[in-house]
Design a protein around this motif. Sequence first.
Motif, PDB file in Angstrom:
ATOM      1  N   ARG A  34       0.863  -1.199   0.000  1.00  0.00           N
ATOM      2  CA  ARG A  34       0.000   0.000   0.000  1.00  0.00           C
ATOM      3  C   ARG A  34       0.888   1.234   0.000  1.00  0.00           C
ATOM      4  O   ARG A  34       1.970   1.213   0.611  1.00  0.00           O
ATOM      5  N   TYR A  36       0.324   5.578   0.568  1.00  0.00           N
ATOM      6  CA  TYR A  36      -0.583   6.705   0.766  1.00  0.00           C
ATOM      7  C   TYR A  36       0.266   7.950   0.959  1.00  0.00           C
ATOM      8  O   TYR A  36       1.493   7.845   1.146  1.00  0.00           O
ATOM      9  N   ILE A  38       0.251  12.159   2.520  1.00  0.00           N
ATOM     10  CA  ILE A  38      -0.382  13.161   3.380  1.00  0.00           C
ATOM     11  C   ILE A  38       0.031  14.530   2.854  1.00  0.00           C
ATOM     12  O   ILE A  38       1.229  14.810   2.684  1.00  0.00           O
ATOM     13  N   ARG A  47      -0.071  14.995  13.695  1.00  0.00           N
ATOM     14  CA  ARG A  47      -0.765  13.765  13.319  1.00  0.00           C
ATOM     15  C   ARG A  47      -0.054  12.576  13.967  1.00  0.00           C
ATOM     16  O   ARG A  47       1.003  12.731  14.568  1.00  0.00           O
ATOM     17  N   GLY A  48      -0.616  11.414  13.768  1.00  0.00           N
ATOM     18  CA  GLY A  48       0.009  10.216  14.314  1.00  0.00           C
ATOM     19  C   GLY A  48      -0.593   9.885  15.669  1.00  0.00           C
ATOM     20  O   GLY A  48      -1.774   9.631  15.781  1.00  0.00           O
ATOM     21  N   HIS A  50       0.092   7.172  17.510  1.00  0.00           N
ATOM     22  CA  HIS A  50      -0.270   5.765  17.539  1.00  0.00           C
ATOM     23  C   HIS A  50       0.967   4.923  17.227  1.00  0.00           C
ATOM     24  O   HIS A  50       2.012   5.459  16.832  1.00  0.00           O
ATOM     25  N   HIS A  52       1.877   0.726  15.535  1.00  0.00           N
ATOM     26  CA  HIS A  52       1.306  -0.429  14.846  1.00  0.00           C
ATOM     27  C   HIS A  52       1.851  -1.707  15.463  1.00  0.00           C
ATOM     28  O   HIS A  52       2.992  -1.756  15.910  1.00  0.00           O
ATOM     29  N   GLN A  57       6.675   0.406   7.811  1.00  0.00           N
ATOM     30  CA  GLN A  57       6.437   1.521   6.898  1.00  0.00           C
ATOM     31  C   GLN A  57       7.736   2.287   6.656  1.00  0.00           C
ATOM     32  O   GLN A  57       8.658   2.270   7.481  1.00  0.00           O
ATOM     33  N   LEU A  59       8.590   6.331   5.585  1.00  0.00           N
ATOM     34  CA  LEU A  59       8.052   7.669   5.367  1.00  0.00           C
ATOM     35  C   LEU A  59       9.073   8.476   4.566  1.00  0.00           C
ATOM     36  O   LEU A  59      10.267   8.510   4.935  1.00  0.00           O
ATOM     37  N   ARG A  96       4.536   7.051  17.144  1.00  0.00           N
ATOM     38  CA  ARG A  96       4.990   8.144  16.263  1.00  0.00           C
ATOM     39  C   ARG A  96       4.043   9.342  16.268  1.00  0.00           C
ATOM     40  O   ARG A  96       2.829   9.192  16.427  1.00  0.00           O
ATOM     41  N   MET A  98       3.757  13.114  13.931  1.00  0.00           N
ATOM     42  CA  MET A  98       4.281  13.919  12.831  1.00  0.00           C
ATOM     43  C   MET A  98       3.864  15.364  13.091  1.00  0.00           C
ATOM     44  O   MET A  98       2.682  15.629  13.347  1.00  0.00           O
ATOM     45  N   VAL A 109       4.065   7.565   2.147  1.00  0.00           N
ATOM     46  CA  VAL A 109       4.306   6.426   3.036  1.00  0.00           C
ATOM     47  C   VAL A 109       4.162   5.122   2.247  1.00  0.00           C
ATOM     48  O   VAL A 109       3.161   4.911   1.546  1.00  0.00           O
ATOM     49  N   TYR A 115      -4.589  -1.481   4.696  1.00  0.00           N
ATOM     50  CA  TYR A 115      -5.098  -0.750   5.856  1.00  0.00           C
ATOM     51  C   TYR A 115      -5.912  -1.679   6.752  1.00  0.00           C
ATOM     52  O   TYR A 115      -6.801  -2.383   6.287  1.00  0.00           O
ATOM     53  N   TYR A 120      -3.689  -0.885  14.686  1.00  0.00           N
ATOM     54  CA  TYR A 120      -3.302   0.366  15.359  1.00  0.00           C
ATOM     55  C   TYR A 120      -3.448   0.245  16.866  1.00  0.00           C
ATOM     56  O   TYR A 120      -4.392  -0.364  17.365  1.00  0.00           O
ATOM     57  N   ARG A 122      -3.906   3.198  19.459  1.00  0.00           N
ATOM     58  CA  ARG A 122      -4.064   4.657  19.458  1.00  0.00           C
ATOM     59  C   ARG A 122      -4.115   5.257  20.866  1.00  0.00           C
ATOM     60  O   ARG A 122      -4.232   6.473  21.006  1.00  0.00           O
TER      61      ARG A 122
HETATM   62  C1  T46 Z   1       1.020   6.151  10.137  1.00  0.00           C
HETATM   63  C2  T46 Z   1       1.234   7.581   9.830  1.00  0.00           C
HETATM   64  C3  T46 Z   1       2.626   7.870   9.350  1.00  0.00           C
HETATM   65  C4  T46 Z   1      -7.579   4.822   5.603  1.00  0.00           C
HETATM   66  O1  T46 Z   1      -8.803   4.684   5.396  1.00  0.00           O
HETATM   67  N1  T46 Z   1      -6.671   4.122   4.865  1.00  0.00           N
HETATM   68  C5  T46 Z   1      -5.336   4.255   5.031  1.00  0.00           C
HETATM   69  O2  T46 Z   1      -4.556   3.580   4.336  1.00  0.00           O
HETATM   70  C6  T46 Z   1      -4.870   5.160   6.039  1.00  0.00           C
HETATM   71  C7  T46 Z   1      -3.371   5.337   6.279  1.00  0.00           C
HETATM   72  C8  T46 Z   1      -5.785   5.858   6.774  1.00  0.00           C
HETATM   73  N2  T46 Z   1      -7.107   5.698   6.547  1.00  0.00           N
HETATM   74  C9  T46 Z   1      -8.063   6.494   7.328  1.00  0.00           C
HETATM   75  C10 T46 Z   1      -8.114   6.229   8.810  1.00  0.00           C
HETATM   76  C11 T46 Z   1      -8.559   7.565   9.381  1.00  0.00           C
HETATM   77  O3  T46 Z   1      -9.968   7.641   9.351  1.00  0.00           O
HETATM   78  O4  T46 Z   1      -7.712   7.871   7.187  1.00  0.00           O
HETATM   79  C12 T46 Z   1      -8.000   8.580   8.378  1.00  0.00           C
HETATM   80  C13 T46 Z   1      -6.763   9.303   8.881  1.00  0.00           C
HETATM   81  O5  T46 Z   1      -5.827   8.311   9.362  1.00  0.00           O
HETATM   82  P1  T46 Z   1      -4.892   8.566  10.620  1.00  0.00           P
HETATM   83  O6  T46 Z   1      -5.579   9.458  11.591  1.00  0.00           O
HETATM   84  O7  T46 Z   1      -4.408   7.248  11.117  1.00  0.00           O
HETATM   85  O8  T46 Z   1      -3.698   9.388   9.942  1.00  0.00           O
HETATM   86  P2  T46 Z   1      -2.274   9.739  10.559  1.00  0.00           P
HETATM   87  O9  T46 Z   1      -1.681  10.755   9.665  1.00  0.00           O
HETATM   88  O10 T46 Z   1      -2.369  10.052  12.016  1.00  0.00           O
HETATM   89  O11 T46 Z   1      -1.436   8.363  10.452  1.00  0.00           O
HETATM   90  C14 T46 Z   1      -1.081   7.861   9.183  1.00  0.00           C
HETATM   91  C15 T46 Z   1      -1.292   6.346   9.154  1.00  0.00           C
HETATM   92  O12 T46 Z   1      -2.649   6.042   9.508  1.00  0.00           O
HETATM   93  C16 T46 Z   1      -0.379   5.618  10.098  1.00  0.00           C
HETATM   94  O13 T46 Z   1      -0.363   4.247   9.789  1.00  0.00           O
HETATM   95  O14 T46 Z   1       1.920   5.473  10.570  1.00  0.00           O
HETATM   96  O15 T46 Z   1       0.281   8.140   8.901  1.00  0.00           O
END
Ligand code: T46
Length: 135
Positions: A34, A36, A38, A47-48, A50, A52, A57, A59, A96, A98, A109, A115, A120, A122
């Motif tokens: 995968r 993605y 940001i 952000r972050g 949390h 895993h 991953q 970044l 982590r 960010m 990433v 996903y 997670y 959190r």
């Molecule tokens: C990480 C850091 C570096 C999805 O539906 N699919 C996905 O592949 C991802 C990554 C997220 N989502 C959804 C889950 C939440 O509803 O997108 C929303 C935002 O995700 P999150 O609040 O977890 O975003 P970050 O920026 O805090 O964390 C992300 C990754 O989730 C995480 O794995 O390590 O970036």
Amino acid sequence: MYNCSLLKFININSKYGDLTPIEQMVDVPFDIKRIYYITKVPQGIERGFHAHRKLHQVLICLNGSVKIKVKNPKEESEFILDNASVGLYIGPYIWRQMCDFSEGAVLLVLASDYYNENDYIRNFDFYMQEAVKRY
Ligand code: T46
């Protein structure tokens, strides 16, 4: 830091610009299932927050800069990503955050799995309870 380190990728630079290739199991230590990215993070947003359980991953900040704060039960560190040919590998059980996204920052990433919200952790207290057994 255990389970967290910088990776330097090849940068093929020419008068036509820069090109960085990344191959799974060659340049990153896992198969990539995968990606993605940001973007458009407003100033002051973090952000972050949390970790895993199983996910690996890398970044990479493709444009601008971002600060990544990482910790495990024994160590903590900070990295500034501002070079598209440098990645930060983050393995399982690393907490982590960010922050300090510059205007126009693009954080790419590469992830080892699809996903899965169940992977997670959190809540920081729950993270410590699980992680402390692994360090
Ligand atoms: C990480 C850091 C570096 C999805 O539906 N699919 C996905 O592949 C991802 C990554 C997220 N989502 C959804 C889950 C939440 O509803 O997108 C929303 C935002 O995700 P999150 O609040 O977890 O975003 P970050 O920026 O805090 O964390 C992300 C990754 O989730 C995480 O794995 O390590 O970036």
